[in-house]
Design an enzyme around this catalytic site. Structure first.
Site, PDB file in Angstrom:
ATOM      1  CB  ALA A  63      -3.867  22.021  41.971  1.00 33.90           C
ATOM      2  CB  ALA A  70      -5.552  27.508  44.289  1.00 42.05           C
ATOM      3  CB  SER A  95      -5.913  24.875  39.675  1.00 46.49           C
ATOM      4  OG  SER A  95      -5.692  23.825  37.935  1.00 46.49           O
ATOM      5  CG  ASP A  96       0.702  24.470  40.409  1.00 46.28           C
ATOM      6  OD1 ASP A  96       0.538  24.911  39.323  1.00 46.28           O
ATOM      7  OD2 ASP A  96       1.736  25.187  41.337  1.00 46.28           O
ATOM      8  CB  SER A  97      -0.381  22.196  36.050  1.00 45.66           C
ATOM      9  OG  SER A  97      -0.509  22.718  35.364  1.00 45.66           O
TER      10      SER A  97
END
Length: 829
Positions: free
Chosen positions: A349, A312, A345-347
């Site tokens: 996010a 995401a 999640s993207d880091s």
């Protein structure tokens, strides 16, 4: 094909066929980095993960997947469940140990962990600031190391839930010495889905052999703004091309028993102003564009490819962060598309929901919103306790229901079961890894990708190929001999790139040609990026470099100028506000051209560059983007005529940054003539030349009148009319002539890259199905509308060689009457 049986078959096939995998049995001590006797939990056909001496349903491969998940979930405590919902970044980002230590029993992961990302992969860091691990090389040593970490989780945690080892892999696996491929924009320039699948196969094979079970690849962002620094990581600007290549990459990876996690879902590739870094927000797109443009590649990768992972993205859409959007993470992803993997999640996010988007007043509320929306695992470069502890508190406080936690954890466990981690958690032949990574077969695929990705943009007077006899050749420019220029944080690490200069020296060795090299200038000047706005006259040192190159040019018969950008000017967090050559490269090029000697311009860059001077004054231009490790050899093969280039642009090259947005496909009139602006692109989407020529004839569409629920077959004859063998990328474009909503002027609906001998003719056939013919209407439904369609075939979106029409009717044989308008609209001027 429904994603669930596909994913199950792929995981099963990989477990059965891979020589590195086997059903569970007492593992030999020598497959681990620490050779001690295994715990007495390994039996023929099953593992006693919870160490109770019984073959419980989750440990029994004969039970159905859902039954195994339900049994395990019922045994888990809240601490164990929330531990599965976290990422532990591996050595040396967050985890400071390469192998387990006694201190691990006092950390959060004593209860398990969802995944461990980038563990001991040899990541160099943006500035080469990360330490060189002990266990990344040799490759067999890394496999033993990950086996050892996996063993700790199986033997030392209460329920023994295996870890999903994740890693990046958008241009080959992100690991020391792995097979290196061109950036995704280069792969897109091949227009070769079969090759994309092979790249996926190589990436997945090397990942599994090294112990990784999940690869964050491919990037499916639709990059519509060339200023964006991550455009180099994308397959370009067209959703159909991206979808076709991305689907094959997914299949290639997952056929090796490794999960493919798609990036970055969704609408991430068009941040306001193309800004990345600390921006990454506020994409401007209508809901119709979201459906037809930005979700299309993800939809295909999940519904047709069965991708088991989704990352995401950071951005919002219409005021709602995607990371906390139930619409995107549940309603579309799971309910509509049938996604059965897990969302990571993207880091940072999740943190952005509170810190950047400010829709959550507290960090805990950001966690609650994301989990309720559909997030399964949070990732950040921080300790996993920072997420898991407030997540647990939310449950204790009644702010987050256990039913939500159970649903999210079930998705994570499902992926682990499908990957075979509960039945074959170890790579059982680590020594074989040394034969797998960078095998001759894998290097052949990389070499093919390197050659096929190169685009011949211009070749005035057939200057190329350089097949004559030359006394002296000058190689110049900052991209000629920079071994760091093509490095990527998301590809193979510690890789010795072959530069153009090295490959050309090798090619001319033993000949009478003298090869000279003068760098000339740096890729960027000392004041970049400010110099993209205002640039002072060249300093004495810069001018001296240009003068030295010019002096050498006057003695040369031909000049090969290697210009463009390095990874330090185009990557994540490095977007630009200019599409010109950075630094003083333009001044170098103009000075070289002024010598009167023939110049071949080799562009190696991360984004389309508006090289106006070159297009007007340089006879030959070659585009190679950021290639893989062997990029210098691929370029030399093209320049010297050993390989006939056939790459095609996967993006539009605008005349100027002032034209932006200017891309393909486009709505009617959106990019038409304005009397105060230049008209048309510098190079159109799909453009690319060859050392031979091709003719198109006998285009037909069958039936000429069909129904909206039927298919249409398009065929065309293509002939190589030159005296060289070569590839042609046959491109099919489609227009819905009149429709209930405005649709694109023309959109890509098919392409094939085919090889032709001199004089050879072939009939090329395409099938147009509902997927190609439908539109997303005002009622938010996908429909095929009755009416007329125009099909066009050619060598680019602007080089159409033939066109024809067909009509589709409803079930009763009716279609609206359409009066074609082929004139010029009477706009007020």
């Amino acid at each position: 094909m429904h994603p669930q049986p596909l994913a199950r078959r792929l995981a099963l096939a990989a477990c059965c066929l891979s020589p590195a995998l086997a059903l569970a049995a007492p593992p030999p001590a020598d497959i681990f980095a620490i050779e001690t006797s295994p715990a007495p939990i390994y039996y023929e056909g099953w593992i006693d993960f919870n160490k109770n001496g019984q073959r419980d349903p989750y440990e029994d491969p004969t039970f159905a997947e859902d039954a195994r998940i339900a049994d395990l979930l019922a045994r888990m405590t809240l601490d164990e469940k929330t531990a599965q919902m976290t990422t532990l970044y591996g050595f040396s980002r967050v985890l400071k140990d390469e192998l387990p230590t006694p201190a691990w029993k006092d950390r959060l992961w004593k209860d398990g962990i969802g995944n461990i990302d980038e563990h001991i992969n040899g990541n160099e860091g943006w500035t080469q600031n990360l330490p060189d691990p002990d266990n990344d090389l040799p490759w067999s040593r890394h496999t033993r190391a990950l086996n050892t970490v996996q063993r700790w989780f199986i033997e030392e945690t209460r329920l023994g839930i295996p870890v999903d080892f994740t890693n990046e892999g958008i241009r080959g696996l992100m690991h020391s010495g792995a097979t290196s491929f061109p950036a995704e924009l280069g792969v897109a320039s091949t227009w070769n889905p079969t090759l994309a699948r092979e790249i996926g196969r190589v990436t997945g094979t090397e990942a599994r052999a090294l112990g990784y079970t999940n690869v964050y690849s491919p990037v499916l962002d639709v990059a519509r703004d060339p200023r964006w620094g991550r455009i180099i990581e994308s397959y370009g600007e067209d959703p159909f091309l991206i979808g076709e290549l991305g689907l094959q990459q997914v299949l290639g990876i997952q056929e090796q028993g490794v999960a493919s996690t798609l990036k970055h879902y969704a609408i991430y590739g068009i941040p306001k102003g193309g800004r990345d870094g600390h921006a990454r927000t506020d994409p401007h797109a209508t809901w119709n564009e979201v459906q037809t443009m930005y979700l299309a590649p993800f939809r295909k990768a999940i519904t047709q490819g069965g991708a088991l992972g989704v990352m995401a993205s950071y951005n919002d859409y219409d005021g709602v962060p995607v990371q906390s959007s139930h619409l995107f993470l549940t309603e579309i992803l799971r309910d509509e598309w049938g996604f059965e993997g897990y969302v990571v999640s993207d880091s940072a996010a999740v943190e952005f929901i509170h810190q950047k988007h400010r829709v959550a007043p507290t960090p805990a509320e950001a966690i609650r919103l994301s989990v309720e929306a559909g997030l399964n695992i949070r990732t950040n470069f921080t300790q996993p306790e920072d997420y898991a502890e407030p997540l647990r508190q939310l449950v204790h406080d009644g702010e987050l229901g256990m039913d939500v936690i159970d649903a999210r954890v079930a998705d994570i466990l499902r992926v682990k079961f499908r990957l075979g981690l509960f039945d074959a958690p170890y790579v059982t032949d680590p020594a074989h890894t040394d034969d797998v990574v960078r095998s001759a077969d894998h290097l052949d695929v990389a070499a093919q990708a390197g050659r096929e990705s190169i685009i011949l943009l211009k070749n005035e007077g057939n200057l190329l190929p350089l097949e004559g006899t030359y006394d002296r050749v000058l190689v110049t420019g900052p991209m000629a001999d920079d071994k760091r220029a093509w490095w990527s944080r998301y590809g193979a690490q510690r890789t010795p790139f072959v530069t153009p200069l090295e490959a050309l020296r090798e090619a001319f060795a033993g000949t009478t040609t003298q090869l000279d090299y003068v760098k000339g200038v740096d890729a960027a000047d000392a004041n970049w990026p400010e110099s993209d706005v205002y640039k002072e006259p060249a300093s004495a040192d810069v001018q001296a470099g240009i003068d030295a190159a010019v002096a050498a040019a006057r003695e040369a018969d031909v000049i090969i100028a290697c210009l463009g950008e390095t990874d330090a000017q185009c990557r994540e967090s490095l977007s630009r506000i200019s599409l010109n050559l950075p630094g003083y490269q333009q001044e170098l090029l103009m000075a070289l051209q002024a010598t009167g000697k023939p110049v071949v311009l080799v562009l190696s860059n991360g984004r389309p560059l508006s090289t106006q001077f070159a297009v007007r004054h340089i006879p030959a231009i070659v585009e190679m983007w950021f290639p893989g490790q062997d990029g210098g050899h691929a370029l030399t093969d093209v320049l010297l005529g050993h390989y006939n280039p056939a790459g095609r642009l996967p993006v539009t090259v605008p005349q100027s940054v002032g034209q932006i947005p200017y891309n393909f496909p486009t709505k009617p009139g959106a990019q038409d003539k304005d009397y105060g602006q230049v008209e048309g692109p510098l190079f159109a989407f799909g453009h690319g030349l060859s050392y031979t020529t091709f003719a198109y004839s006998d285009l037909s569409a069958t039936p000429t009148t069909g129904t909206i629920d039927g298919d249409v077959t398009v065929s065309v004859t293509v002939t190589n009319t030159g005296d060289r063998a070569g590839d042609e990328v046959v491109q099919l474009y489609l227009r819905d002539n009149y429709s209930s909503l405005t649709t694109y002027e023309r959109r890509l609906a098919g392409f094939q890259r085919l090889h032709f001998a001199p004089g050879e003719s072939r009939t090329v056939t395409f099938t147009l199905t509902r997927e190609h013919l439908q539109l997303y209407n005002a009622d938010r439904q996908w429909v095929v509308e009755p009416g007329g369609f125009t099909v066009m075939v050619g060598a680019s979106s602007a080089d159409i060689r033939a066109s024809t029409t067909f009509t589709l009717t409803d079930a009763d044989g009716n279609a609206p009457t359409e009066i074609p308008f082929n004139g010029v609209t009477n706009d007020p001027i």
